[in-house]
Design an enzyme around this catalytic site. Structure first.
Site, PDB file in Angstrom:
ATOM      1  N   PRO A  82     103.469  27.855  24.622  1.00  0.00           N
ATOM      2  CG  PRO A  82     103.425  27.012  26.736  1.00  0.00           C
ATOM      3  CD  PRO A  82     102.461  28.025  25.818  1.00  0.00           C
ATOM      4  CB  CYS A  83     107.488  28.164  20.984  1.00  0.00           C
ATOM      5  SG  CYS A  83     108.839  28.860  22.293  1.00  0.00           S
ATOM      6  CD  GLN A  84     109.363  25.723  25.882  1.00  0.00           C
ATOM      7  OE1 GLN A  84     108.245  25.651  25.467  1.00  0.00           O
ATOM      8  NE2 GLN A  84     110.079  26.485  26.777  1.00  0.00           N
ATOM      9  CG  PHE A  86     105.610  23.439  17.307  1.00  0.00           C
ATOM     10  CD1 PHE A  86     105.062  22.467  16.558  1.00  0.00           C
ATOM     11  CD2 PHE A  86     104.923  24.070  18.285  1.00  0.00           C
ATOM     12  CE1 PHE A  86     104.066  21.881  16.807  1.00  0.00           C
ATOM     13  CE2 PHE A  86     103.532  23.546  18.485  1.00  0.00           C
ATOM     14  CZ  PHE A  86     103.067  22.588  17.916  1.00  0.00           C
TER      15      PHE A  86
END
Length: 389
Positions: A82-84, A86
């Site tokens: 999950p990239c949220q 960054f």
């Protein structure tokens, strides 16, 4: 014929990266995703017999509850943690964000000991603010057996990893790790979407590897549009004048005399991607149920949509619904409308036979979080070709 190798697919979402990896010849032994709508999307396509996902062993649940030692020696572990934490569009909490799943990616590598891995994330991870944490992720993947201790903060763990790296000790499970930010448009995706990739090969394989070279170029698109005009001819349109903002770039493309075409073909545009689709209407088409007009799009400063004759802007998921500018089409007359689900899927290079489950907002979040299939395929094919038989 491409060899069929084994893989573990984590944080799969709607399946963009995993489908690209499947196209490169990998067959998953585990497919893990916690989001119910994304899992339902995969299951619905399994029921429909979509070939790439038909045999996927899908587990819906938290990856933290899984163990991976039973897959020891698998050819590949991949996923998009999950990239949220960054993302430029998120809250930038980074390593203080409970959604950071990179520690689980490292654990999967440590337990499964794959021959190779592919992990990807948003370009925001490479921002200066996250520079030390980026290096922390890279060193953890390089030395996955140098584990985080109870009560140890991440900076202390980073210091131990750096000390181990500088010592020259390469005993135990270690990987050669390469990182790079890739532009999806450079690999045939009709979208300007940049993602950072971490690719590693187990050191005992003695593999020397580099990221694949781009197959498509912006310069060649400009050459086809404003030097030869073949782009407009292909679409049955008259060649327009060169936009003032592109004059210098077109001059550079013209100076190459089209020689760049020997190395790369033109970037694909929104117009290229949507070719063959009818104009959407509020009532769905009988054969395009996911190609329905969503009303309410409007343009305002900074949110003007994606021009038809360029790759689209980066499709985004958004914490509070779909952001207007990134998920809108800008018509030649200046009007805007939302991309339909099918149009968005084409911009992410999903097959037209692949359908999406959930309400429109949920589906657009699945699409906004996805890795373009063709980008995943380009990286995975290069990895597949480098793995020893």
């Amino acid at each position: 014929m491409t060899a069929r190798l084994s893989s573990i697919e984590l944080f799969v979402g709607a399946g963009g990266l995993a489908q690209g990896i499947a196209q490169a010849g990998f067959h998953p032994r585990l497919v893990a995703e916690w989001n119910r709508d994304a899992c339902q999307t995969i299951r619905e396509n399994q029921e429909r017999g979509f070939p790439l996902v038909r045999d996927w062993p899908v587990i819906e649940g938290d990856v933290r509850d899984l163990t991976f030692s039973q897959f020891e020696g698998v050819d590949l572990v991949s996923g998009g943690p999950p990239c949220q934490p960054f993302s430029l569009g998120g809250k930038h909490a980074g390593y203080n964000d409970s959604r950071d799943m990179f520690p689980q990616a490292v654990r999967a590598v440590r337990e499964a000991k794959p021959r190779a891995f592919i992990f990807e994330n948003v370009k925001g991870l490479t921002r200066t603010a996250f520079q030390n944490y980026f290096e922390y992720i890279r060193l953890q993947l390089q030395y996955p057996e140098i584990i985080h201790l109870d009560g140890e903060d991440w900076t202390s763990h980073l210091a131990r990893l750096e000390q181990h790296h500088l010592s020259g000790n390469r005993d135990g499970l270690t990987y050669r790790v390469v990182t790079e930010v890739l532009q999806a448009a450079d690999f045939g995706v009709p979208q300007k979407r940049q993602r950072v990739f971490f690719v590693g090969f187990r050191r005992d394989l003695d593999v020397t590897w580099h990221f694949p070279r781009p197959s498509h170029s912006h310069e060649q698109l400009l050459h086809d549009q404003y030097v030869t005009g073949t782009y407009w001819e292909r679409h049955g349109l008259a060649r327009p004048p060169v936009p003032p903002r592109l004059v210098k770039s077109v001059h550079r493309a013209q100076a190459h005399g089209g020689l760049f075409a020997a190395e790369a073909t033109a970037w694909r545009t929104v117009r290229d991607a949507l070719q063959g689709l009818p104009e959407p209407q509020e009532e769905p088409y009988s054969n395009w149920s996911d190609h329905r007009l969503i009303p309410g799009a409007r343009s305002y400063p900074g949110h003007t949509g994606s021009p038809l004759d360029e790759p689209s802007k980066t499709l985004k998921a958004g914490d509070h619904g779909v952001p207007g500018g990134e998920n809108m089409l800008l018509n030649a007359d200046g009007s805007v409308r939302y991309f339909t689900v099918r149009e968005s899927a084409r911009l992410q290079t999903f097959d037209d036979q692949y359908v999406f489950s959930g309400a429109w907002g949920n589906v657009m979040r699945q699409l906004g979080n996805a890795v373009p299939v063709h980008l995943g395929r380009a990286v995975a094919q290069s990895v597949q070709q480098a793995l020893p038989l």
